[in-house]
Design a protein around this motif. Structure first.
Motif, short mmCIF file in Angstrom:
data_model
loop_
_atom_site.label_atom_id
_atom_site.label_comp_id
_atom_site.label_asym_id
_atom_site.label_seq_id
_atom_site.Cartn_x
_atom_site.Cartn_y
_atom_site.Cartn_z
N ARG A 1 0.84 -1.20 0.00
CA ARG A 1 0.00 0.00 0.00
C ARG A 1 0.87 1.24 0.00
O ARG A 1 2.00 1.23 0.49
N VAL A 2 0.31 2.32 -0.53
CA VAL A 2 0.97 3.62 -0.51
C VAL A 2 0.02 4.58 0.18
O VAL A 2 -1.14 4.73 -0.24
N LEU A 3 0.50 5.20 1.25
CA LEU A 3 -0.31 6.16 1.99
C LEU A 3 0.00 7.56 1.50
O LEU A 3 1.16 7.93 1.33
N VAL A 4 -1.04 8.35 1.26
CA VAL A 4 -0.88 9.76 0.93
C VAL A 4 -1.13 10.52 2.24
O VAL A 4 -2.23 10.49 2.78
N LEU A 5 -0.08 11.16 2.75
CA LEU A 5 -0.15 11.81 4.05
C LEU A 5 0.00 13.31 3.90
O LEU A 5 0.82 13.79 3.14
N GLY A 6 -0.79 14.04 4.67
CA GLY A 6 -0.62 15.48 4.82
C GLY A 6 0.19 15.74 6.07
O GLY A 6 -0.19 15.31 7.16
N VAL A 7 1.33 16.41 5.92
CA VAL A 7 2.24 16.62 7.04
C VAL A 7 2.34 18.11 7.31
O VAL A 7 2.66 18.89 6.40
N ALA A 8 2.04 18.50 8.53
CA ALA A 8 2.15 19.89 8.99
C ALA A 8 2.85 19.86 10.34
O ALA A 8 2.98 18.80 10.96
N PRO A 9 3.32 21.00 10.82
CA PRO A 9 3.99 20.99 12.13
C PRO A 9 3.08 20.44 13.22
O PRO A 9 1.99 20.95 13.46
N GLY A 10 3.50 19.36 13.83
CA GLY A 10 2.73 18.77 14.92
C GLY A 10 1.57 17.90 14.50
O GLY A 10 0.84 17.39 15.34
N ARG A 11 1.37 17.68 13.19
CA ARG A 11 0.24 16.87 12.71
C ARG A 11 0.62 16.06 11.49
O ARG A 11 1.34 16.53 10.63
N VAL A 12 0.06 14.86 11.42
CA VAL A 12 0.15 14.02 10.22
C VAL A 12 -1.23 13.45 10.00
O VAL A 12 -1.79 12.79 10.87
N ASN A 13 -1.82 13.72 8.83
CA ASN A 13 -3.16 13.23 8.51
C ASN A 13 -3.09 12.32 7.30
O ASN A 13 -2.41 12.64 6.31
N ALA A 14 -3.80 11.20 7.35
CA ALA A 14 -3.90 10.30 6.20
C ALA A 14 -4.92 10.88 5.23
O ALA A 14 -6.09 11.06 5.59
N LEU A 15 -4.50 11.20 4.02
CA LEU A 15 -5.40 11.77 3.02
C LEU A 15 -6.02 10.69 2.15
O LEU A 15 -7.19 10.79 1.78
N ASP A 16 -5.24 9.67 1.80
CA ASP A 16 -5.73 8.62 0.92
C ASP A 16 -4.81 7.41 1.04
O ASP A 16 -3.73 7.49 1.63
N SER A 17 -5.24 6.30 0.45
CA SER A 17 -4.45 5.08 0.42
C SER A 17 -4.55 4.50 -0.98
O SER A 17 -5.65 4.38 -1.53
N LEU A 18 -3.41 4.14 -1.57
CA LEU A 18 -3.38 3.64 -2.94
C LEU A 18 -2.68 2.29 -2.98
O LEU A 18 -1.94 1.94 -2.07
N ASP A 19 -2.90 1.55 -4.07
CA ASP A 19 -2.13 0.33 -4.32
C ASP A 19 -0.81 0.73 -4.96
O ASP A 19 -0.70 1.76 -5.63
#
Length: 136
Positions: free
Chosen positions: A87-105
């Motif tokens: 799997r490939v995770l699309v992550l949004g990274v900001a200071p103090g935060r990491v959010n999962a935006l999407d997941s791809l094959d």
């Protein structure tokens, strides 16, 4: 008649240089110091080698996770592709935060033959197209 002026350090009597005394032999102490230092350095090198060998038994994060690419979307924000297994995770990274935006094959990602560098304009366009395609 000229007067002889001696520098002050020559006028100070030194017990080691007195008449009839011998200069102490320090070569044995120097050899002992060098051998002791060599022994200590050898013990440190051996200890570091053993620590490294013991550390290889643990799984390392670099083998489990791989950053496939990233792009800046703001002054301190990034979108990062992280490969985890198949799997490939699309992550949004900001200071103090990491959010999962999407997941791809892994199959949905472009191959290395496409000559795309992480952070390039092609990566930005590909990411935008992929996210738009996933939303529709």
């Amino acid at each position: 008649m000229p007067r002889l002026i001696l520098p002050l350090p020559l006028l100070i009597p030194l017990p080691a240089l007195a008449v009839g005394s011998e200069i102490p032999d320090t070569s044995g102490a120097l050899v002992q110091t060098i051998l002791g230092l060599g022994l200590i350095i050898g013990i440190l090198v051996l200890g570091l080698y053993l620590l490294r060998r013991a550390g290889l038994a643990r799984p390392q994060a670099g083998r489990l996770l791989q950053v496939r690419g990233s792009v800046a979307v703001g002054p301190r924000e990034r979108v990062v592709l992280v490969e985890v297994g198949e799997r490939v995770l699309v992550l949004g990274v900001a200071p103090g935060r990491v959010n999962a935006l999407d997941s791809l094959d892994v199959n949905e990602l472009p191959s290395a033959d496409d000559n795309q560098r992480p952070g390039s304009e092609d990566f930005q366009r590909w990411l935008k197209r992929t996210l738009e395609r996933r939303q529709s």
